[in-house]
Design a protein around this motif. Structure first.
Motif, short mmCIF file in Angstrom:
data_model
loop_
_atom_site.label_atom_id
_atom_site.label_comp_id
_atom_site.label_asym_id
_atom_site.label_seq_id
_atom_site.Cartn_x
_atom_site.Cartn_y
_atom_site.Cartn_z
N THR A 185 51.71 57.01 40.62
CA THR A 185 50.67 57.01 39.59
C THR A 185 49.63 55.96 39.94
O THR A 185 49.92 54.98 40.65
CB THR A 185 51.27 56.70 38.21
N TYR A 186 48.43 56.15 39.41
CA TYR A 186 47.38 55.15 39.57
C TYR A 186 46.73 54.93 38.21
O TYR A 186 46.75 55.80 37.33
CB TYR A 186 46.33 55.59 40.60
N ARG A 187 46.18 53.74 38.05
CA ARG A 187 45.53 53.42 36.79
C ARG A 187 44.39 52.45 37.07
O ARG A 187 44.57 51.48 37.84
CB ARG A 187 46.55 52.79 35.83
N PHE A 188 43.23 52.70 36.44
CA PHE A 188 42.09 51.79 36.55
C PHE A 188 42.15 50.83 35.37
O PHE A 188 42.10 51.27 34.22
CB PHE A 188 40.77 52.57 36.58
N ILE A 189 42.27 49.53 35.67
CA ILE A 189 42.49 48.53 34.62
C ILE A 189 41.29 47.59 34.53
O ILE A 189 40.48 47.48 35.47
CB ILE A 189 43.76 47.73 34.88
N ASN A 190 41.21 46.90 33.40
CA ASN A 190 40.12 45.97 33.16
C ASN A 190 40.32 44.71 34.01
O ASN A 190 41.38 44.09 33.97
CB ASN A 190 40.07 45.62 31.68
N ALA A 191 39.32 44.32 34.76
CA ALA A 191 39.44 43.15 35.64
C ALA A 191 39.22 41.84 34.90
O ALA A 191 39.46 40.77 35.47
CB ALA A 191 38.43 43.26 36.78
N SER A 192 38.81 41.90 33.64
CA SER A 192 38.49 40.66 32.93
C SER A 192 39.73 39.82 32.65
O SER A 192 39.63 38.60 32.50
CB SER A 192 37.77 40.98 31.62
N GLU A 193 40.94 40.44 32.57
CA GLU A 193 42.13 39.65 32.28
C GLU A 193 42.49 38.72 33.44
O GLU A 193 43.23 37.76 33.25
CB GLU A 193 43.31 40.55 31.96
N PHE A 194 41.96 38.98 34.62
CA PHE A 194 42.20 38.09 35.75
C PHE A 194 41.21 36.93 35.77
O PHE A 194 41.40 35.96 36.51
CB PHE A 194 42.11 38.86 37.07
N GLU A 195 40.14 37.03 34.97
CA GLU A 195 39.17 35.93 34.86
C GLU A 195 39.61 35.03 33.72
O GLU A 195 39.19 35.18 32.57
CB GLU A 195 37.76 36.48 34.64
N VAL A 196 40.49 34.08 34.04
CA VAL A 196 41.11 33.26 32.99
C VAL A 196 40.17 32.18 32.47
O VAL A 196 40.48 31.51 31.48
CB VAL A 196 42.40 32.61 33.53
N GLY A 197 39.05 31.99 33.13
CA GLY A 197 38.09 30.99 32.69
C GLY A 197 36.75 31.25 33.32
O GLY A 197 36.41 32.39 33.69
N THR A 198 35.96 30.21 33.45
CA THR A 198 34.66 30.33 34.08
C THR A 198 34.83 30.31 35.59
O THR A 198 35.37 29.35 36.16
CB THR A 198 33.75 29.17 33.66
N PRO A 199 34.40 31.38 36.30
CA PRO A 199 34.60 31.41 37.75
C PRO A 199 33.84 30.28 38.44
O PRO A 199 32.72 29.94 38.07
CB PRO A 199 34.05 32.78 38.16
N VAL A 200 34.48 29.71 39.44
CA VAL A 200 33.83 28.70 40.27
C VAL A 200 33.00 29.43 41.32
O VAL A 200 33.50 30.34 42.00
CB VAL A 200 34.88 27.79 40.94
N PRO A 201 31.72 29.08 41.46
CA PRO A 201 30.85 29.80 42.41
C PRO A 201 31.41 29.76 43.83
O PRO A 201 32.04 28.79 44.26
CB PRO A 201 29.51 29.06 42.30
N ASN A 202 31.17 30.87 44.54
CA ASN A 202 31.55 31.00 45.95
C ASN A 202 33.06 30.90 46.17
O ASN A 202 33.52 30.49 47.24
CB ASN A 202 30.82 29.96 46.81
N THR A 203 33.83 31.24 45.18
CA THR A 203 35.29 31.30 45.33
C THR A 203 35.79 32.65 44.86
O THR A 203 35.11 33.32 44.06
CB THR A 203 36.01 30.19 44.53
N MET A 204 36.95 33.06 45.34
CA MET A 204 37.48 34.37 45.00
C MET A 204 38.34 34.32 43.74
O MET A 204 38.36 35.29 42.96
CB MET A 204 38.32 34.90 46.17
N CYS A 205 39.06 33.22 43.51
CA CYS A 205 40.01 33.22 42.40
C CYS A 205 40.15 31.83 41.78
O CYS A 205 41.25 31.47 41.34
CB CYS A 205 41.38 33.74 42.86
N SER A 206 39.13 31.01 41.76
CA SER A 206 39.18 29.69 41.15
C SER A 206 38.38 29.70 39.85
O SER A 206 37.30 30.29 39.78
CB SER A 206 38.62 28.62 42.10
N PHE A 207 38.96 29.01 38.83
CA PHE A 207 38.35 29.05 37.51
C PHE A 207 38.44 27.68 36.84
O PHE A 207 39.33 26.87 37.16
CB PHE A 207 39.05 30.08 36.62
N ILE A 208 37.52 27.45 35.91
CA ILE A 208 37.55 26.27 35.05
C ILE A 208 37.86 26.76 33.64
O ILE A 208 37.13 27.60 33.09
CB ILE A 208 36.22 25.51 35.08
#
Length: 857
Positions: A185-208
């Motif tokens: 099975t496949y499912r298209f999910i909301n990507a916002s749940e992986f953005e736990v905070g304010t993204p740090v510029p020029n990084t793939m997965c760092s947040f404040i």
């Protein structure tokens, strides 16, 4: 063969990427969830023998939640050509793709030694997975990370795209491929749940993550719950407001475990704003119940994975975070000489500063404690090669409500559990030694003092739902010697063993069987009642002696100068008689206090250097024997004689069953102005003077005054000279056999009354002493190295004087008999007849009574 297969695998992998590129470039605008069969670009399809039309499938989202299924293509391949099919899943902006296999039974088999997902691995039929493609541009596709190769019956774990796309490349060379070979099975999910905070510029997965924007939320690894990507570093920086603390709870934690130090993939938590702050912990593998607290309003979490080609099947982590002002304030720890354990809400650690003391308090002291809080107290005494301590806990305030309708001896609400035996080392928190709660009314009732069994004491305080005044307790670190007996009240290494308290027992050096500490002086006082004696037997003995050079049982300051054990007889008036000093491997012989003495005093002294295992001994208080013990006697009025071990020349025996020892004491006294020469013509007693000492049996000889006795055991060779000259006109021999004795040949000693300093007037000299003229005719070996045979002149002298002696002997007997008869006749005439008195034991000889020593030390 292996090299050829490796090159083939690389070729297939490159071809998979090129085919994926060809397919994705043709994707324009397809409805969400719609499946379209696409043909490859002619330029890529013509040179590829593995690519045939109507094999690829593409699933594209137009936005919004959507899901679907996929399965294997049905392929006919009668000529066993290499066939490859690409399955592409493309999410809309702001979405990600989650792919999960339901069935999987590819017919390829990995070669021996190949791990799942590694190259080279599966042959003939397999699937390659790509889930970390940053975009569908040509350059990005070639550089995208390879997610593993799979075959066999075990399906790959679920995948979540790192960006928007996931691609599956299916390869086979079998003649027929059924559609049931794999499905998912496949499912298209909301990507916002992986953005736990304010993204740090020029990084793939760092947040404040700031508390002003969000006080609670989720913390996810980049592709959770799918397999996490390789070669990433993600930083999650938490920033709270003054007075706040941060709570982080991992609900799921699954990282690759490379060892206890986490050398590969890890999560590291810093108690501060950046990676220069103190580290709370580094975690990998699988973690359960992992809950962490910051010390203040700042926290940093770093997730790191290695850039390796090996496939990992771990899903990462999922956690929740919370900013709050209601967490426990830590000033009740920092203000009272304790240390907060980083990562905990209110756990603290207290370390000894060498017999130090202090106080522990409930959270929020001096105010009532906060409800629903659990705090642990780790109180650790010193434990090293030189120190060993225990913890004493005394309560000065205590009030923890039991709750409504409490059961007897139980705490229904809050409690304070105490662990005295180091249970925290094995996480045995359910095996507490005391559970305390309650409050005295009207008068306070405090729990009794508690003493740890070892260097650690741990408390766990749970406040429950009811509020109380809490507790205050004083802790004291005491030196722990691990010696049985009554310890000195001041804490020094001094122990007393009284007959009234216990008739038999054991004692040992500090911390036995571990090494005793250096710079230590310990005393062991054994006190008997007036009608008792105490016996001590050593069962183990090893005291350091680097320059040990004991010979023939001579112990003293010249022999033992580093560490040693000493012993004395103690008198009731405070006097002490030394028995010896021992060190090295030479075990002291059995010790027994004399009749009328107070008991024994044993001391251990250690210096500043190396140490050893020490000693272990046992003691027995028994009814007092005579001054001669079980055998022996008082000898005087003769010029020479011999004493020997019991049953000599037969071997001596062990004591009677139940007796601690068998003792024989001889007291030999010469005329005033004379001295005594003693020579052992035979000696065989268990033990060895220098190798193992005299633990089972010993003969002690007092021949020099003042000074301790000479201690003898082992076996005397025929050529050895064991001969000793007294410094006065008396000597004492004491033969002690312990209950662990197995017996030996025994011994005999010849003693002779001698004069010293006679010069040329001495007809028979021996070792600087002059023997009596008639000693040579005794048939005894008075002098070591000389023959015991009688000289010829002894026989002629006996014959010349034999007649006269017989006459005088007969006359004396007749005369003495007549006098006795006359006295008896006269007494009979004057005294009326009456019944005869009961028999009385024969009196001791006058000479024996005069020569016997007083009945004290």
């Amino acid at each position: 063969m292996a090299a050829a297969h490796w090159l083939n695998s690389l070729g297939y992998l490159s071809l998979s990427v090129l085919c994926l590129l060809a397919t994705t470039l043709q994707v324009t605008s397809v409805l969400a969830g719609e499946t379209t069969e696409l043909s490859s670009l002619a330029s890529l399809a013509e040179p590829s023998p593995t690519k045939l039309p109507k094999c690829d499938r593409t699933f594209v989202s137009r936005g919004g939640a959507s899901n679907g299924t996929f399965h294997a293509p049905e392929l006919l391949n009668p000529n066993n050509h290499s066939r490859q099919c690409l399955y592409t899943f493309l999410a809309a902006p702001g979405q990600r793709v989650l792919v999960e296999f339901r069935t999987f039974d590819l017919r390829g088999k990995p070669p021996d030694g190949a791990a799942v997902g590694e190259l080279p691995a599966c042959m003939h039929e397999y699937m390659d997975i790509y889930s970390e493609m940053a975009s569908l541009e040509a350059g990005e596709l070639v550089n995208s990370a390879f997610g593993g190769r799979f075959c066999g019956p075990i399906p790959p774990r679920r995948r979540v795209s790192l960006h928007r796309a996931v691609a599956l490349a299916f390869f086979t060379d079998h003649t027929y491929t059924p559609p049931t070979l794999f499905a998912g099975t496949y499912r298209f999910i909301n990507a916002s749940e992986f953005e736990v905070g304010t993204p740090v510029p020029n990084t793939m997965c760092s947040f404040i993550i700031e508390s002003s924007k969000r006080k609670t939320g989720l913390l996810l690894s980049p592709t959770y719950p799918g397999i996490y990507p390789k070669d990433v570093t993600c930083n999650y920086q938490f920033v709270g407001q003054a007075g706040q603390r941060i709570r982080l709870e991992f609900r799921d934690f699954d990282l690759f475990f490379g060892g206890p130090h986490c050398p590969f993939d890890w999560v590291r938590v810093y108690d501060g704003p950046d990676n220069s702050s103190a580290v709370i912990g580094t975690y990998c593998g699988q973690q359960r119940n992992l809950v962490l607290y910051s010390s203040d309003e700042r926290l940093l979490v770093t997730f790191f994975t290695l850039p390796r080609s090996a496939n990992t099947q771990n899903r990462g982590f999922k956690g929740i975070f919370e900013f709050s002002e209601s967490f426990v304030k830590l000033d009740f720890i920092s203000k009272h000489d304790a240390e907060h354990i980083r990562g905990s809400e209110c756990d603290q650690k207290i370390l000894s500063k060498k017999e130090s003391t202090g106080f522990v308090y409930h959270p929020n002291y001096p105010f009532p404690y906060i409800q629903k809080v659990v705090c642990r107290y780790f109180i650790y005494g010193m434990q090293d090669s030189q120190n060993l301590e225990r913890v004493r806990l005394e309560f000065q305030n205590f009030s923890i409500p039991k709750g409504e309708n409490p059961k007897p001896d139980s705490c229904q609400d809050g409690y304070l559990k105490v662990y005295l035996r180091g249970q925290e080392a094995t996480d045995s928190y359910d095996k507490h030694d005391a559970e305390l709660c309650g409050e005295g009314s009207p008068d306070p009732i405090y729990p009794p003092p508690l003493l740890s069994d070892g260097p650690r004491l741990v408390m766990v305080f749970s406040s429950g739902e009811l509020q109380g005044r809490g507790f205050k307790a004083k802790y004291t670190f005491e030196t722990e010697y691990r010696v049985p007996g009554t310890a000195a009240p001041g804490g020094e290494c001094a122990f007393t063993y009284r007959s009234e308290a216990k008739k038999r027992g054991e004692f040992n050096s500090p911390r036995y069987p571990s090494n005793y500490p250096s710079r230590t002086n310990c005393t062991y006082t054994l006190v008997a009642t007036p009608n008792e004696q105490v016996t001590v037997v050593f069962d183990h003995f090893k005291v350091r002696a680097d320059s040990w050079n004991a010979t023939a049982g001579l112990y003293g300051g010249a022999t033992c100068s580093e560490d040693w054990v000493e012993a004395w007889w103690t008198g009731r008036e405070g006097s002490r008689v030394p028995l010896g000093r021992w060190c090295g491997p030479a075990t002291p012989g059995p010790l027994q206090s004399p009749r009328g003495a107070l008991g024994l005093l044993i001391a251990l002294h250690t210096d500043y250097d190396s140490v050893a295992s020490g000693f272990k001994a046992r003691y027995v208080f028994e009814p007092a024997k005579s001054i001669f013990g079980d055998c022996g006697g008082n000898v005087s009025g003769s010029s020479w004689g011999a004493v020997s071990s019991p049953r000599y020349p037969l071997p001596y025996e062990a004591p009677a069953r139940g007796a601690a020892s068998r003792v024989c004491n001889w007291f030999i006294t010469a005329r005033p102005g004379r001295r005594l020469l003693i020579n052992f013509d035979h000696f065989a007693v268990e033990g060895h003077l220098t190798e193992r000492g005299c633990p089972a049996a010993v003969l002690r000889l007092w021949y020099e005054s003042p000074g301790p006795p000479l201690e003898l055991c082992g076996e005397k060779a025929p050529a050895d000279r064991w001969q000793y000259l007294s410094s006065s006109n008396s000597i004492r021999l004491s033969f002690i056999i312990a209950d662990k004795s197995v017996g030996a040949g025994g011994w005999r000693a010849v003693w002779t009354e001698v004069t010293v300093g006679a010069g040329e007037d001495c007809p028979a000299a021996c070792g600087g002493a002059c023997l009596p003229p008639r000693a040579a005719c005794s048939g005894l070996q008075h002098c070591a190295g000389q023959s015991a045979a009688r000289p010829a002149h002894c026989e002629s002298a006996g014959a010349a004087t034999g007649g006269g002696s017989a006459v005088w002997w007969a006359a004396g007997c007749v005369g003495g008999g007549a006098l006795v008869l006359a006295a008896c006749w006269r007494r009979r005439r004057r005294t009326p007849r009456r019944p005869p008195p009961p028999p009385r034991p024969p009196p001791r000889a006058v000479a024996a009574r005069l020569a016997a020593p007083p009945d004290t030390v």
